[in-house]
Scaffold this motif. Structure first.
Motif, short mmCIF file in Angstrom:
data_model
loop_
_atom_site.label_atom_id
_atom_site.label_comp_id
_atom_site.label_asym_id
_atom_site.label_seq_id
_atom_site.Cartn_x
_atom_site.Cartn_y
_atom_site.Cartn_z
N HIS A 1 -24.19 73.59 128.09
CA HIS A 1 -23.77 74.85 128.71
C HIS A 1 -23.91 74.73 130.22
CE1 HIS A 1 -24.07 77.71 125.07
NE2 HIS A 1 -24.12 76.47 124.61
N TRP B 1 -20.74 85.39 127.55
CA TRP B 1 -20.02 84.12 127.67
C TRP B 1 -19.09 84.09 128.89
CZ3 TRP B 1 -20.77 79.69 125.09
CH2 TRP B 1 -21.43 79.73 123.86
N ARG C 1 -18.74 78.45 120.85
CA ARG C 1 -18.38 79.68 121.59
C ARG C 1 -18.17 80.83 120.62
NH1 ARG C 1 -16.82 81.36 126.67
NH2 ARG C 1 -16.98 79.24 127.49
N SER D 1 -9.45 79.83 130.17
CA SER D 1 -9.28 79.90 128.72
C SER D 1 -7.82 80.03 128.30
CB SER D 1 -10.08 81.09 128.16
OG SER D 1 -9.54 82.31 128.63
#
Length: 601
Positions: A584, A566, A547, A412
């Motif tokens: 997903h 998550w 998200r 991320s």
């Protein structure tokens, strides 16, 4: 105009799309593995965006800190990505980066040295130890110079100022070639090849304020999506905390993290070092919490509690954004980056020559005497083509990706310096495996005339419209949408509006009008790029809406915390006709011996 027999045509084992660090390293590896290789690049050879990477190449060589090793680098990378990285990619990257740097040195790269004559390594945000091999603040330029010289010496064919608009697949849905055009003449080219390596970089030109160059229109992302591959982690867009904010003509141009690594500090309009107010809980053990301790770290790093200015980029960008929103920003909407009061003129000119020149020439600011005004700028997309960690191959046989266009490695959030080692490690792997895959294929069906004709007609469609949309207007509107509605801080209502606007822009893009001829026609080039920019922007907005948490480069105002549900989920964007769908997928489980590294002090 669309007669297949009139097209220029070439046959290769591997074609590499993109001539930045990843593309050049892939081409060299494919050539060394015995393949016939061509590089296709949108601009001139040597002008790739990699040259703008200034700070250094992250690699655990232990030249400055003997305690550094690949396990620490792996742990830093995973923590920086908030554990959403593909663990195997992060492991390979940490293990192989040092070898790739030494390889560059063997090929002629001239790195800065320590007093002992070793490759010097500097500090960067999120890295526990000084780890970035550097050449002043022009590391990317040296990397490109070295790889380019190597590729040319090997005799690898290069097609410059040439843009790929379509990838072809055979009846078995394997890659069979590519369709492109010369930007100068508009003449079409067909490449017959069983393997394609995408190394096209990022998506930044979809945003109004960006450090990215004009080539970054998401071409590789869109080509992969349309060929049947999936894009992973597209919600994670990195806003580099320090871009120029003044004058308007240079807003967004990168200010290297090296300024902070070499002692620069961030101050608000009150003159206060505000980063001490924004240290996350999980970095408090290793981050200095007083100015005295932070300043002492630069001279005595024995306790390794780093200044808060060297937190990961997502943390620093959010802190700057918060200060500006609170009314403590600089006169032009940023904050102040001050190295002038902390380092001598000689030191700054020696360590940061490009920054000194950039601000002097573009902003009439002498960074040896005054502070810079900086603010977040769209810089990098963590998301990209989902690939196998070891081979860099996508789910489409024969389609590989490396560098920024590939996803998974950074999770991320990307740590500074990891991009250059990433493109070296996975550029080599992609090229090597592409060569093996291509040369082992016994049957190679040539691209069909029908496929070529369809690709040519799609490319020429803007010339067939009268009185339609202007591509420059659409690009400007798209950039406004992404900047305003899918920027550094997000919320559901704004992203829903963004998706509605993108859908309207897609309808209008089907009616783009281009005047003139195919020769020297930048309007036509942009009309083709717009399709890719809209495709990629839809992926970003859709994944960001899906998200429902804040993590890394993705910050939701309506879901401000990290949600454990998550923590092991990646979002994959897949083509669904002319639209995009979300899937997903669970992250692969990390082996116990690697997971144990996160329990160590």
């Amino acid at each position: 105009m669309t007669d297949p027999n009139s097209f220029e045509r070439h046959r290769y084992d591997v074609i590499v799309v993109g001539a930045g660090g990843a593309g050049l390293r892939a081409a060299i590896a494919a050539h060394d593995a015995g393949a016939k290789v061509a590089i296709i690049c949108k601009s001139l050879l040597g002008k790739a965006h990699t040259v703008m990477a200034e700070g250094g190449i992250a690699a655990a060589m232990g030249n400055v800190w003997s305690e550094d090793n690949w396990k620490v680098h792996f742990r830093d990378t995973m923590r920086g990505g908030k554990m959403l990285n593909h663990w195997r990619m992060a492991q390979l990257h940490a293990q192989e980066s040092a070898n790739r740097v030494h390889e560059l040195e063997e090929w002629g790269a001239l790195f800065d040295r320590t007093a002992e004559g070793l490759i010097s390594q500097r500090d960067f945000g999120g890295h526990r130890y000084a780890r970035l091999a550097h050449v002043g603040d022009r590391t990317g330029l040296e990397l490109i110079r070295t790889l380019q010289q190597r590729a040319v010496a090997l005799g690898i064919d290069v097609f410059m100022e040439c843009t790929v608009t379509k990838l072809f697949r055979d009846d078995e849905q394997r890659i069979s070639g590519a369709f492109a055009y010369w930007r100068e003449s508009g003449r079409f080219i067909v490449f017959d090849a069983p393997a394609v390596v995408l190394a096209t970089g990022g998506i930044g030109k979809s945003y109004k304020v960006t450090s990215n160059s004009w080539e970054y229109t998401g071409d590789g992302h869109a080509l992969a999506l349309d060929s049947g591959a999936s894009l992973v982690n597209m919600e994670f867009v990195q806003f580099h905390p320090t871009g120029m904010v003044w004058p308007p003509s240079v807003k967004g141009i990168l200010v290297t993290e090296s300024v902070r690594g070499d002692g620069g500090v961030l101050r608000n309009s009150e003159g206060r070092r505000f980063m001490f107010d924004y240290i996350p809980e999980y970095f408090k053990a290793e981050t200095a919490d007083t100015e005295e301790e932070a300043d002492r770290w630069y001279d005595d790093k024995s306790n390794n509690r780093r200044p808060p200015e060297l937190l990961p980029r997502d943390e620093v960008a959010r802190a700057i954004n918060a200060e500006v929103k609170a009314g403590r920003g600089s006169p032009h909407g940023g904050v102040f980056l001050d190295i002038a009061s902390r380092r001598s003129t000689e030191y700054i000119e020696r360590r940061l020559p490009s920054m000194h020149h950039q601000f002097k020439e573009l902003a009439d600011v002498d960074i040896t005497a005054e502070a810079m005004e900086v603010g977040p700028t769209c810089h990098y997309v963590m998301g990209g083509v989902a690939v196998d960690a070891d081979t860099a191959e996508s789910v489409v046989p024969g389609l590989y990706a490396a560098g920024e266009v590939a996803g998974g490695m950074h999770g991320s959030n990307r740590l500074g310096g990891n991009s250059l080692s990433d493109l070296l490690v996975f550029g080599r792997r992609a090229g090597e495996h592409a060569a093996h895959g291509a040369t082992e294929r016994e049957q190679r069906a040539p691209v069909s005339d029908d496929d070529i004709r369809a690709a040519a007609e799609a490319a020429l469609a803007p010339f067939e419209q009268d009185g339609g949309e202007n591509p420059y207007t659409l690009q400007h509107e798209l950039q406004d949408v992404m900047h305003s509605l899918v920027g550094i801080i997000r919320q559901a209502s704004e992203m829903e509006k963004a998706l509605e606007e993108i859908a309207r822009l897609k309808e209008r893009a089907a009616k783009l009008t281009v005047e003139g001829h195919r020769q020297y026609n930048p309007g036509w080039h942009l009309a083709l790029d717009i399709r890719n920019m809209l495709r990629v922007s839809e992926c970003i907005a859709l994944a960001a809406l899906e998200r429902t948490e804040s993590r890394g480069g993705h910050t939701r105002d309506d879901f401000p915390t990290t949600d454990d549900s998550w923590a092991t989920v990646n979002l994959h964007c897949i083509a669904d006709g002319d639209s995009v769908a979300i899937r997903h997928e669970q992250l692969p489980a990390m082996p116990d011996e690697l997971r144990e590294l996160f329990q160590e002090t």
